[in-house]
Scaffold this motif. Structure first.
Motif, PDB file in Angstrom:
ATOM      1  N   ASP A  10      -9.109   5.455  -8.269  1.00 28.56           N
ATOM      2  CA  ASP A  10      -9.576   6.541  -9.119  1.00 28.56           C
ATOM      3  C   ASP A  10     -10.089   7.709  -8.262  1.00 28.56           C
ATOM      4  O   ASP A  10     -10.723   7.482  -7.229  1.00 28.56           O
ATOM      5  CB  ASP A  10     -10.704   5.990 -10.005  1.00 28.56           C
ATOM      6  N   PRO A  11      -9.833   8.974  -8.663  1.00 32.20           N
ATOM      7  CA  PRO A  11     -10.304  10.125  -7.870  1.00 32.20           C
ATOM      8  C   PRO A  11     -11.807  10.126  -7.587  1.00 32.20           C
ATOM      9  O   PRO A  11     -12.232  10.515  -6.487  1.00 32.20           O
ATOM     10  CB  PRO A  11      -9.912  11.330  -8.730  1.00 32.20           C
ATOM     11  N   SER A  81      -6.549   3.360   1.439  1.00 35.48           N
ATOM     12  CA  SER A  81      -6.326   4.645   2.084  1.00 35.48           C
ATOM     13  C   SER A  81      -6.629   5.750   1.079  1.00 35.48           C
ATOM     14  O   SER A  81      -6.259   5.648  -0.089  1.00 35.48           O
ATOM     15  CB  SER A  81      -4.871   4.759   2.544  1.00 35.48           C
ATOM     16  N   VAL A  82      -7.311   6.796   1.543  1.00 39.89           N
ATOM     17  CA  VAL A  82      -7.606   7.968   0.713  1.00 39.89           C
ATOM     18  C   VAL A  82      -7.059   9.199   1.434  1.00 39.89           C
ATOM     19  O   VAL A  82      -7.284   9.377   2.636  1.00 39.89           O
ATOM     20  CB  VAL A  82      -9.115   8.133   0.469  1.00 39.89           C
ATOM     21  N   SER A 119      -6.303  11.529  -3.575  1.00 46.03           N
ATOM     22  CA  SER A 119      -5.571  10.381  -4.110  1.00 46.03           C
ATOM     23  C   SER A 119      -5.827   9.210  -3.183  1.00 46.03           C
ATOM     24  O   SER A 119      -6.209   9.383  -2.023  1.00 46.03           O
ATOM     25  CB  SER A 119      -4.067  10.673  -4.205  1.00 46.03           C
ATOM     26  N   GLY A 120      -5.648   8.027  -3.700  1.00 48.08           N
ATOM     27  CA  GLY A 120      -5.858   6.853  -2.878  1.00 48.08           C
ATOM     28  C   GLY A 120      -5.168   5.640  -3.459  1.00 48.08           C
ATOM     29  O   GLY A 120      -4.783   5.632  -4.634  1.00 48.08           O
ATOM     30  N   VAL A 133       5.847  -0.413  -6.307  1.00 47.06           N
ATOM     31  CA  VAL A 133       6.314   0.496  -5.271  1.00 47.06           C
ATOM     32  C   VAL A 133       5.943   1.941  -5.540  1.00 47.06           C
ATOM     33  O   VAL A 133       6.093   2.801  -4.699  1.00 47.06           O
ATOM     34  CB  VAL A 133       7.847   0.387  -5.044  1.00 47.06           C
ATOM     35  N   TYR A 134       5.448   2.227  -6.746  1.00 43.84           N
ATOM     36  CA  TYR A 134       5.101   3.599  -7.108  1.00 43.84           C
ATOM     37  C   TYR A 134       3.627   3.901  -6.966  1.00 43.84           C
ATOM     38  O   TYR A 134       3.226   5.031  -7.194  1.00 43.84           O
ATOM     39  CB  TYR A 134       5.573   3.890  -8.534  1.00 43.84           C
ATOM     40  N   ALA A 135       2.803   2.933  -6.624  1.00 39.82           N
ATOM     41  CA  ALA A 135       1.360   3.177  -6.497  1.00 39.82           C
ATOM     42  C   ALA A 135       1.063   3.967  -5.262  1.00 39.82           C
ATOM     43  O   ALA A 135       1.755   3.945  -4.303  1.00 39.82           O
ATOM     44  CB  ALA A 135       0.590   1.862  -6.488  1.00 39.82           C
TER      45      ALA A 135
END
Length: 135
Positions: A10-11, A81-82, A119-120, A133-135
């Motif tokens: 979440d942002p 990762s962010v 994004s993270g 695979v889209y995350a």
């Protein structure tokens, strides 16, 4: 086969993780060449600050930049990762809240990244069918 799975962070949590960061990697482009260097930093979740020397490669970062922090555990194969995208700005020679850099030498030039997007994602153990695979 256990590939694990990715989850979107979440942002608001991304900004919390940025506030806890002490070191990250800054990427920027100059004349079509991408540069990537680690920096000692601090953040309030809206801005990232670091110090550098005038004339150093980090002082030449201008315009749009990308900043990344992460935490990975080789043993458990988990981590996160962010990525923060933003615009570079001078923050002054003495007004910057940036911490003392790890590298030796004078670093009197304060720089600030005004965050425009975060994004993270995290990775955790799972089964092959859990892989997104889209995350």
């Amino acid at each position: 086969m256990d590939n694990g799975h990715f989850s979107t962070i979440d942002p608001d949590e991304c900004r919390t993780l940025l506030r806890q960061a002490g070191v990250g990697r800054l990427a920027w482009a100059v004349e079509g060449r991408v540069h990537l260097l680690p920096v000692t930093c601090t953040s309030d979740g809206e801005t990232i600050w670091y110090r550098t020397s005038p004339g150093s490669p980090l002082a030449g970062a201008v315009g749009e930049v990308v900043f990344e922090i992460d935490d990975l555990d080789d043993e458990t194969r988990t981590g996160w990762s962010v990525v923060a995208r933003g615009v570079m700005a001078d923050s002054g020679r003495t007004s910057t809240p940036a911490p003392e850099p790890w590298a030796p030498g004078e670093r009197e030039l304060g720089r600030a990244i005004r965050i425009t997007e975060v994004s993270g994602r995290s990775v955790a153990p799972g089964t092959e069918r859990d892989v997104d695979v889209y995350a």
